[in-house]
Design a protein around this motif. Sequence first.
Motif, short mmCIF file in Angstrom:
data_model
loop_
_atom_site.label_atom_id
_atom_site.label_comp_id
_atom_site.label_asym_id
_atom_site.label_seq_id
_atom_site.Cartn_x
_atom_site.Cartn_y
_atom_site.Cartn_z
N ARG A 1 0.82 -1.10 -0.03
CA ARG A 1 0.11 -0.01 0.17
C ARG A 1 0.70 1.35 -0.01
O ARG A 1 1.98 1.17 0.39
CB ARG A 1 -0.97 0.11 1.20
N SER A 2 0.46 2.36 -0.60
CA SER A 2 0.98 3.55 -0.31
C SER A 2 0.88 4.01 1.03
O SER A 2 -0.04 3.88 1.92
CB SER A 2 0.42 4.65 -1.14
N LEU A 3 2.16 4.82 1.63
CA LEU A 3 2.19 5.02 2.88
C LEU A 3 2.10 6.63 2.82
O LEU A 3 2.74 7.33 2.08
CB LEU A 3 3.46 4.75 3.37
N ARG A 4 1.51 7.29 3.74
CA ARG A 4 1.76 8.72 4.12
C ARG A 4 1.44 9.03 5.57
O ARG A 4 0.92 8.22 6.37
CB ARG A 4 0.38 9.36 3.40
N MET B 1 -0.35 7.23 8.99
CA MET B 1 -0.54 5.85 9.04
C MET B 1 0.60 5.30 9.99
O MET B 1 1.20 5.70 10.66
CB MET B 1 -0.23 5.23 7.57
N ASP C 1 4.58 -2.34 8.22
CA ASP C 1 5.06 -1.87 6.90
C ASP C 1 5.92 -0.26 7.32
O ASP C 1 6.92 -0.17 6.61
CB ASP C 1 4.08 -1.58 5.83
N VAL C 2 5.17 0.38 8.08
CA VAL C 2 5.59 1.62 8.35
C VAL C 2 6.83 1.48 9.24
O VAL C 2 7.87 2.00 9.07
CB VAL C 2 4.61 2.53 9.24
N TYR D 1 3.99 6.70 10.88
CA TYR D 1 4.44 7.51 9.84
C TYR D 1 4.29 8.88 10.27
O TYR D 1 3.02 9.64 9.96
CB TYR D 1 3.85 7.27 8.42
#
Length: 436
Positions: free
Chosen positions: A113-116, A119, A123-124, A145
């Motif tokens: 997934r895209s991270l921003r 979040m 995965d972060v 994040y």
Amino acid sequence: MGGTAVIALGAGIFAGTRITSPADAIARTAAPEASEVTVPVEARTLNSEVVTRGDVSAAGAVDVKPETGGLETPPIVTGQVPEVGAEIAEGAALLEIVGRPLIALAGELPMYRSLRPGMSGPDVAQLEVTLDRLGLDPGEVDDEYTLSTGNAVADLFERIGYEAPAPDPGAEAELDAANDAVEAAEDAVEDADDALDAGDSATGPDGAPVDTDALKDALDEAREQLADARTARDEAAAAAGTPLPASEVVFVPSLPRRVDEVHVRRGGQIDGAAMSVSGASLVVTANVDKADFELLAVDQPVSIELPTGEQVPGTITAIDEAEGEGASGWNVTVAPGELTPEQAEALRGQNVRITVPIESTEGDVLAVPLAALTAGPGGESRVEVMRDGVAELVEVEVGLTAQGYAEVTAVDGTLAAGDLVVVGDTGDDSDDGGDE
């Protein structure tokens, strides 16, 4: 008549030389008298070793599949296409898609997934660990994040010559509005403060000071509104921090890696795996039986023979019992030492000879072929030495056995290099009367 007699006499003599009696025939065809076969005692260095063969492969081949589902345009390859054999380093662009880099990072979790900012998740956490390892400051390394995480991501892109990913347009609009609100709140505080200063110096018609309680309350309220506006601005700034699009990063288990296959070309569209990469480091896998397994251990040094005949060092890194249908023995994994590019290329995909030194004598020792050793009535070891045609039994202590030889030291008697020891005989030894 005389001539006939001479001829008859000569013929009789010739025939006599051609006639053999049964006794003579048996004597001529009988086995020769038995005699000992001897070899000299040698002074030599003995080395015990395990020799086997193994297949060379690269560690952990994986397919690189960019996540292109979130792109607004077709995933066209616009550059940075690597050549087969190229090495991919962590933090480098391994491909360019629609003008944006696909950056290789090391990690077990795929970029799903895209991270921003805002979040959180494993995965972060993986991303922040990676950024920190690359010397980029993501702030506190956790699973959140934050604005600092986004700043580190921006630094990652700038390091390889690309602009950082653009924030979400909606988040940028909210940040602009939040900045405007902070400016308005700051103006309100300044106005309320000026009003209070003016009230403090003013007097009523009767000359008494003006009541400024209302002005003080107005200033306090203005300051509270400014604090709220700044908090909202900080939150908006965090939300408008640098994101990480899923299409611009790919995680593989380890780096650096070698490009084995390339499935795309510049100007082409990605459909599935863009390339196949394997570990840049090579491993050699061999299979050994129980006898050799008992002699081996992890961290043992080995020698690997290149197809050119050159020897390179290596180390045993793992020994595991073979598994699977029809499997037997033990699989031994060997990591070669530092290789030149030419040596690595020569090894890749080959089946090579591996030699594992087990034990060695310290310099030359007296050594005899294993066939020269016999056992005495008490189980002692001995050799039979020929001295002036006479056999002499010499008791010996046996040391290292290797390469078909045994290290020997005389216990009873003398033994020196060059002495002849018996290893067999040339006759029929079906009944030699020995006590061996």
